[in-house]
Design a protein around this motif. Structure first.
Motif, PDB file in Angstrom:
ATOM      1  N   PHE A  19     -95.980 -37.074 -48.738  1.00 56.92           N
ATOM      2  CA  PHE A  19     -96.352 -36.641 -47.335  1.00 56.92           C
ATOM      3  C   PHE A  19     -94.941 -35.742 -46.784  1.00 56.92           C
ATOM      4  CE2 PHE A  19     -96.038 -37.591 -42.713  1.00 56.92           C
ATOM      5  CZ  PHE A  19     -97.190 -36.845 -42.320  1.00 56.92           C
ATOM      6  N   PHE A  20     -93.865 -36.505 -46.818  1.00 54.58           N
ATOM      7  CA  PHE A  20     -92.473 -35.873 -46.231  1.00 54.58           C
ATOM      8  C   PHE A  20     -92.236 -34.649 -47.039  1.00 54.58           C
ATOM      9  CE2 PHE A  20     -92.765 -40.518 -44.850  1.00 54.58           C
ATOM     10  CZ  PHE A  20     -92.545 -40.333 -43.457  1.00 54.58           C
ATOM     11  N   ILE A  21     -92.469 -34.786 -48.162  1.00 61.59           N
ATOM     12  CA  ILE A  21     -91.897 -33.810 -49.134  1.00 61.59           C
ATOM     13  C   ILE A  21     -92.966 -32.429 -48.600  1.00 61.59           C
ATOM     14  CG2 ILE A  21     -91.964 -32.666 -51.442  1.00 61.59           C
ATOM     15  CD1 ILE A  21     -91.402 -35.415 -52.513  1.00 61.59           C
ATOM     16  N   GLY A  22     -94.280 -32.735 -48.696  1.00 60.86           N
ATOM     17  CA  GLY A  22     -95.106 -31.587 -48.188  1.00 60.86           C
ATOM     18  C   GLY A  22     -94.701 -31.084 -46.516  1.00 60.86           C
ATOM     19  N   PHE A  23     -94.152 -31.970 -45.632  1.00 61.42           N
ATOM     20  CA  PHE A  23     -93.736 -31.473 -44.340  1.00 61.42           C
ATOM     21  C   PHE A  23     -92.391 -30.711 -44.242  1.00 61.42           C
ATOM     22  CE2 PHE A  23     -91.135 -32.604 -40.595  1.00 61.42           C
ATOM     23  CZ  PHE A  23     -92.065 -31.908 -39.676  1.00 61.42           C
ATOM     24  N   ALA A  24     -91.601 -31.072 -45.279  1.00 60.86           N
ATOM     25  CA  ALA A  24     -90.354 -30.495 -45.468  1.00 60.86           C
ATOM     26  C   ALA A  24     -90.554 -29.118 -45.950  1.00 60.86           C
ATOM     27  CB  ALA A  24     -89.437 -31.252 -46.096  1.00 60.86           C
ATOM     28  N   MET A  25     -91.491 -29.056 -46.862  1.00 63.52           N
ATOM     29  CA  MET A  25     -91.639 -27.406 -47.453  1.00 63.52           C
ATOM     30  C   MET A  25     -92.456 -26.744 -46.594  1.00 63.52           C
ATOM     31  SD  MET A  25     -93.389 -28.530 -51.164  1.00 63.52           S
ATOM     32  CE  MET A  25     -92.520 -28.910 -52.598  1.00 63.52           C
ATOM     33  N   ALA A  26     -93.174 -27.209 -45.509  1.00 56.19           N
ATOM     34  CA  ALA A  26     -93.878 -26.212 -44.486  1.00 56.19           C
ATOM     35  C   ALA A  26     -93.038 -26.016 -43.341  1.00 56.19           C
ATOM     36  CB  ALA A  26     -95.288 -27.050 -43.940  1.00 56.19           C
ATOM     37  N   ALA A  27     -92.182 -27.126 -43.115  1.00 57.40           N
ATOM     38  CA  ALA A  27     -91.330 -26.815 -41.715  1.00 57.40           C
ATOM     39  C   ALA A  27     -89.947 -26.046 -42.103  1.00 57.40           C
ATOM     40  CB  ALA A  27     -91.233 -28.316 -41.154  1.00 57.40           C
ATOM     41  N   TYR A  28     -89.337 -26.592 -43.174  1.00 55.97           N
ATOM     42  CA  TYR A  28     -88.028 -25.988 -43.524  1.00 55.97           C
ATOM     43  C   TYR A  28     -88.121 -24.874 -44.444  1.00 55.97           C
ATOM     44  CZ  TYR A  28     -86.739 -30.172 -40.603  1.00 55.97           C
ATOM     45  OH  TYR A  28     -86.790 -31.227 -39.611  1.00 55.97           O
ATOM     46  N   LEU A  29     -88.804 -24.999 -45.601  1.00 51.94           N
ATOM     47  CA  LEU A  29     -88.805 -23.935 -46.573  1.00 51.94           C
ATOM     48  C   LEU A  29     -89.585 -22.789 -46.110  1.00 51.94           C
ATOM     49  CD1 LEU A  29     -88.663 -26.133 -49.638  1.00 51.94           C
ATOM     50  CD2 LEU A  29     -86.648 -25.088 -48.386  1.00 51.94           C
ATOM     51  N   GLN A  30     -90.451 -22.960 -45.010  1.00 54.36           N
ATOM     52  CA  GLN A  30     -91.439 -21.979 -44.652  1.00 54.36           C
ATOM     53  C   GLN A  30     -92.364 -21.638 -45.839  1.00 54.36           C
ATOM     54  OE1 GLN A  30     -91.458 -21.066 -41.461  1.00 54.36           O
ATOM     55  NE2 GLN A  30     -90.006 -22.464 -41.052  1.00 54.36           N
ATOM     56  N   LEU A  31     -92.927 -22.453 -46.649  1.00 50.80           N
ATOM     57  CA  LEU A  31     -93.815 -22.178 -47.726  1.00 50.80           C
ATOM     58  C   LEU A  31     -95.283 -22.075 -47.206  1.00 50.80           C
ATOM     59  CD1 LEU A  31     -92.656 -24.600 -50.607  1.00 50.80           C
ATOM     60  CD2 LEU A  31     -92.433 -22.107 -50.297  1.00 50.80           C
ATOM     61  N   PRO A  32     -95.969 -21.302 -47.561  1.00 49.01           N
ATOM     62  CA  PRO A  32     -97.626 -21.202 -47.093  1.00 49.01           C
ATOM     63  C   PRO A  32     -98.166 -22.467 -47.561  1.00 49.01           C
ATOM     64  CG  PRO A  32     -97.206 -19.583 -48.950  1.00 49.01           C
ATOM     65  CD  PRO A  32     -95.764 -20.264 -48.496  1.00 49.01           C
ATOM     66  N   ILE A  33     -99.191 -22.723 -46.815  1.00 53.34           N
ATOM     67  CA  ILE A  33    -100.168 -23.833 -47.175  1.00 53.34           C
ATOM     68  C   ILE A  33    -100.801 -23.639 -48.733  1.00 53.34           C
ATOM     69  CG2 ILE A  33    -102.307 -24.953 -46.571  1.00 53.34           C
ATOM     70  CD1 ILE A  33    -100.223 -25.241 -44.705  1.00 53.34           C
ATOM     71  N   MET A  34    -101.120 -22.603 -49.191  1.00 59.63           N
ATOM     72  CA  MET A  34    -101.414 -22.318 -50.504  1.00 59.63           C
ATOM     73  C   MET A  34    -100.634 -22.604 -51.365  1.00 59.63           C
ATOM     74  SD  MET A  34    -104.093 -21.630 -52.242  1.00 59.63           S
ATOM     75  CE  MET A  34    -105.265 -21.101 -51.155  1.00 59.63           C
ATOM     76  N   GLY A  35     -99.467 -22.248 -51.226  1.00 60.14           N
ATOM     77  CA  GLY A  35     -98.143 -22.390 -52.275  1.00 60.14           C
ATOM     78  C   GLY A  35     -97.962 -24.086 -52.265  1.00 60.14           C
ATOM     79  N   ILE A  36     -97.891 -24.736 -51.252  1.00 61.36           N
ATOM     80  CA  ILE A  36     -97.750 -26.136 -51.030  1.00 61.36           C
ATOM     81  C   ILE A  36     -98.996 -26.782 -51.925  1.00 61.36           C
ATOM     82  CG2 ILE A  36     -97.542 -28.398 -49.665  1.00 61.36           C
ATOM     83  CD1 ILE A  36     -96.276 -26.483 -47.571  1.00 61.36           C
ATOM     84  N   ALA A  37    -100.183 -26.366 -51.638  1.00 58.65           N
ATOM     85  CA  ALA A  37    -101.340 -26.950 -52.336  1.00 58.65           C
ATOM     86  C   ALA A  37    -101.317 -26.631 -53.760  1.00 58.65           C
ATOM     87  CB  ALA A  37    -102.712 -26.339 -51.728  1.00 58.65           C
ATOM     88  N   ILE A  38    -100.637 -25.588 -54.251  1.00 59.33           N
ATOM     89  CA  ILE A  38    -100.536 -25.559 -55.745  1.00 59.33           C
ATOM     90  C   ILE A  38     -99.491 -26.466 -56.138  1.00 59.33           C
ATOM     91  CG2 ILE A  38     -99.849 -23.537 -57.476  1.00 59.33           C
ATOM     92  CD1 ILE A  38    -100.992 -21.642 -55.590  1.00 59.33           C
ATOM     93  N   ILE A  39     -98.401 -26.577 -55.557  1.00 62.86           N
ATOM     94  CA  ILE A  39     -97.495 -27.247 -56.063  1.00 62.86           C
ATOM     95  C   ILE A  39     -97.865 -28.891 -56.050  1.00 62.86           C
ATOM     96  CG2 ILE A  39     -95.177 -28.467 -55.610  1.00 62.86           C
ATOM     97  CD1 ILE A  39     -94.367 -25.815 -54.190  1.00 62.86           C
ATOM     98  N   ALA A  40     -98.738 -29.322 -55.067  1.00 62.83           N
ATOM     99  CA  ALA A  40     -99.182 -30.557 -54.993  1.00 62.83           C
ATOM    100  C   ALA A  40    -100.315 -30.738 -56.107  1.00 62.83           C
ATOM    101  CB  ALA A  40    -100.029 -30.773 -53.564  1.00 62.83           C
ATOM    102  N   ALA A  41    -101.257 -29.663 -56.301  1.00 67.41           N
ATOM    103  CA  ALA A  41    -102.068 -30.065 -57.600  1.00 67.41           C
ATOM    104  C   ALA A  41    -101.436 -30.064 -58.614  1.00 67.41           C
ATOM    105  CB  ALA A  41    -103.093 -28.762 -57.359  1.00 67.41           C
ATOM    106  N   SER A  42    -100.193 -29.321 -58.907  1.00 63.52           N
ATOM    107  CA  SER A  42     -99.490 -29.369 -60.213  1.00 63.52           C
ATOM    108  C   SER A  42     -98.951 -30.771 -60.433  1.00 63.52           C
ATOM    109  CB  SER A  42     -98.345 -28.348 -60.450  1.00 63.52           C
ATOM    110  OG  SER A  42     -98.948 -27.057 -60.160  1.00 63.52           O
ATOM    111  N   ILE A  43     -98.255 -31.289 -59.544  1.00 65.03           N
ATOM    112  CA  ILE A  43     -97.806 -32.733 -59.536  1.00 65.03           C
ATOM    113  C   ILE A  43     -98.826 -33.721 -59.862  1.00 65.03           C
ATOM    114  CG2 ILE A  43     -96.573 -34.587 -58.200  1.00 65.03           C
ATOM    115  CD1 ILE A  43     -95.044 -32.199 -56.577  1.00 65.03           C
ATOM    116  N   ALA A  44    -100.047 -33.743 -59.088  1.00 60.77           N
ATOM    117  CA  ALA A  44    -101.147 -34.496 -59.206  1.00 60.77           C
ATOM    118  C   ALA A  44    -101.600 -34.448 -60.647  1.00 60.77           C
ATOM    119  CB  ALA A  44    -102.254 -34.285 -58.146  1.00 60.77           C
TER     120      ALA A  44
END
Length: 266
Positions: free
Chosen positions: A207-232
């Motif tokens: 949860f905190f990793i995803g928050f950091a990606m969105a807040a500080y790395l400015q990654l789009p939601i789709m990019g975070i979703a792809i990374i999360a799906a890959s990790i899952a």
């Protein structure tokens, strides 16, 4: 307006009936309801935008046991329809969806009382051997379920749109800005409700990793979703391989014990 009311009523009937006849395919979710209403009213893009805004609010809204917190379909369909027909902004839909969804729960409760009263009639038909009549009663109750909500949608759009339009136009700018602010807070509330149900110390770091990606790395939601799906997927395959290895080890150990037992028995 009559055509719009009929189309919105048809959408309402479909989403409410599908939930009880197709094994809960999640058509009643705000994102789907918003898209369907936008499609029939000629503004699919705005319907999806409104549905997505409402989805954030109702993320954590689920029915557990006898608890009925809100009627997602009724709130989403009518809020989207009123917003599109009055050419209002999505925050208006957010403000309308909650009270509408809560009021629809009363209709649901009354309908459930009627259905519960018909159970005795259903049992009597089965005891008397009237199987066809019992089947007809079951099908009738199943497909009638969406009718009251469709009627609410029809008359609500037919007679209520002008009232909603006048209300929206009379809202002062200060109040509208307040509604916009509330519209930004309510999605956070939806996430909080969902997070409360899903919170686990083993997955809290993600949860905190995803928050950091969105807040500080400015990654789009789709990019975070792809990374999360890959990790899952990686974790699933890793777990599967670990279970497979444990099973093979257990099988080998069992075979070794059997061989020793056989040796000593001979």
């Amino acid at each position: 307006m009559l055509t719009s009311a009929l189309l919105v009523a048809l959408v309402m009937f479909l989403v409410k009936t599908a939930d009880h006849t197709l094994g809960q395919p999640l058509i009643e979710r705000p994102l789907i309801c918003g898209a369907l209403v936008g499609l029939v009213l000629g503004d699919l893009q705005q319907g999806i935008i409104i549905g997505a805004a409402l989805e954030l609010i109702f993320l954590g809204t689920i029915t557990i046991g006898g608890s009925v917190p809100a009627d997602l379909a009724v709130g989403s369909v009518l809020a989207t329809a009123f917003t599109l027909l009055t050419h209002a902004e999505p925050p208006v839909a957010v403000a309308l969806a909650l009270p509408i969804s809560l009021l629809a729960v009363f209709v649901y409760q009354v309908l459930k009382l009627v259905y519960t009263a018909l159970v005795e009639k259903y049992d009597a038909l089965l005891e008397q051997g009237h199987d066809r009549a019992a089947l007809g009663l079951t099908l009738g109750m199943t497909f009638f379920y969406g009718v009251p909500f469709a009627l609410i949608a029809f008359f609500g759009v037919l007679f209520g749109t002008d009232v909603i339009r006048s209300l929206v136009e009379s809202i002062p700018g200060t109040v509208m800005r307040g509604m916009t602010a509330v519209g930004g807070i309510l999605p956070a509330l939806g996430f909080a409700i969902l997070l409360k149900a899903l919170w686990n110390r083993n997955i809290a770091a993600f949860f905190f990793i995803g928050f950091a990606m969105a807040a500080y790395l400015q990654l789009p939601i789709m990019g975070i979703a792809i990374i999360a799906a890959s990790i899952a997927i990686y974790l699933c395959f890793n777990e599967f391989n670990q279970l497979k290895a444990n099973k093979q080890t257990a099988t080998a150990t069992s075979a070794s014990v059997d061989d020793k037992d056989g040796f000593f028995n001979d």
